[in-house]
Write an enzyme that holds these catalytic residues in place. Structure first.
Site, mmCIF file in Angstrom:
data_model
loop_
_atom_site.group_PDB
_atom_site.id
_atom_site.type_symbol
_atom_site.label_atom_id
_atom_site.label_comp_id
_atom_site.label_asym_id
_atom_site.label_seq_id
_atom_site.Cartn_x
_atom_site.Cartn_y
_atom_site.Cartn_z
ATOM 1 N N ARG A 224 0.848 -1.184 0.000
ATOM 2 C CA ARG A 224 0.000 0.000 0.000
ATOM 3 C C ARG A 224 0.888 1.240 0.000
ATOM 4 N NH1 ARG A 224 -3.198 -2.758 -1.638
ATOM 5 N NH2 ARG A 224 -5.284 -3.299 -0.898
ATOM 6 N N HIS A 272 -0.197 0.453 -9.928
ATOM 7 C CA HIS A 272 -0.988 -0.422 -9.055
ATOM 8 C C HIS A 272 -1.520 -1.642 -9.824
ATOM 9 C CE1 HIS A 272 -3.454 -0.305 -5.073
ATOM 10 N NE2 HIS A 272 -3.191 -1.563 -5.443
#
Length: 309
Positions: A224, A272
């Site tokens: 993250r 991502h």
């Protein structure tokens, strides 16, 4: 029986037919078309708008579209008694293993230096360590972390793992807790972050911990964006203590076009994509858990909200 598909990121054109193929009796509504909110028993979501889930009075379970649930837990209105399920699917694991192995090998086998030499038409073999001489540390030994650690160990890398509680992974030197953290960092020439994002792990990739790594270390963050203190990375690269980084996740996404990470040749940026959820395989686990809920059985892959994963 109705499920709400609610996300700004995943394509409902993939998910709706995949879910219907697994459960023809399931009605799938795509946010923002709610219809009667009282009809909705299940939500399949990623970073939902605050208040959305609380507005569904008959909600029985919330399914995350990804392995992480921090974006769901960030909703201050999230109903406390509704089961929250993280996504566990072979496609997520396979994708993360591919990404981590790719980035480890690219740095270990000096991909960028050779590309730079190619641009200069320079034929110059560089000194090369063996995989067994390269120490890799995997931070986070959940489903994804264990799979990546095993894959790297199978390539003969010297792999260590670290997690909040001690785990056992064949071929991996596993440590745990604060006492094992300094030793883990000190031996990690390549550091891979696959931790869940919690209050305890937020900002763990910081200047103090970079300094504990060996000089010339390489950092991979596929967990993250909140794990990385972005302001600490560039100084560690400039002073040479870190040789480079591969980043797939960021504090703010999409990454701003004027962000300095884009232009730094020591940083590999990807949008991502390390571990993507594929509807054609993941719909099976969602449907199976809905059937468990309808039968009054315990759900698989429940999130411990206190731990955050």
């Amino acid at each position: 029986m109705t499920l709400l598909f609610a996300t700004d990121f995943d394509n409902p054109r993939d998910w709706v037919p995949a879910l219907k193929a697994e459960m023809p009796e399931l009605e799938v509504r795509v946010w923002p078309e709610l219809g009667n909110p009282a009809d909705i028993r299940y939500a399949l979501t990623w970073n939902p708008r605050p208040g959305l889930l609380a507005s569904l009075p008959n909600l029985r379970a919330i399914f995350s579209l990804g392995a992480g649930v921090d974006g769901i837990l960030a909703d201050p209105t999230l109903p406390p008694a509704i089961p929250l399920v993280r996504m566990v699917d072979d496609s997520l694991t396979e994708g993360m293993v591919e990404y981590v192995v790719w980035q480890v090998l690219a740095w270990h086998r000096q991909h960028e230096p050779y590309r730079a030499q190619q641009r200069k038409a320079l034929w110059r073999p560089l000194p090369q360590k063996l995989a067994r001489e390269r120490r890799v540390g995997v931070m986070g030994l959940g489903e994804l972390g264990q799979a990546c650690a095993r894959a790297l160990a199978a390539l003969d890398f010297d792999v260590a793992g670290w997690s909040r509680t001690r785990k056992s992974v064949d071929g991996v030197d596993c440590g745990a807790g604060p006492k094992g953290f300094d030793r883990f960092l000190a031996r990690s020439e390549i550091l891979v972050c696959l931790l869940p994002l919690t209050d305890d792990t937020r900002g763990i990739l910081n200047a103090a911990n970079f300094a504990r790594l060996p000089a010339g270390a390489f950092v991979i963050n596929a967990a993250r964006g909140g794990h990385l203190v972005e302001a600490d990375l560039l100084p560690a690269l400039r002073d040479g203590h870190l040789a480079g980084a591969a980043l797939d996740v960021f504090a703010d996404e999409p990454l701003a076009r004027d962000h300095p990470f884009w232009q730094d040749p020591r940083i590999a940026v990807t949008p991502h994509v390390a571990s993507l959820t594929h509807a054609r395989t993941a719909a099976k686990s969602v449907a199976a858990n809905i059937r468990r809920a309808e039968a009054g059985e315990p759900l698989d892959n429940l999130v411990d909200r206190k731990r955050g994963y």
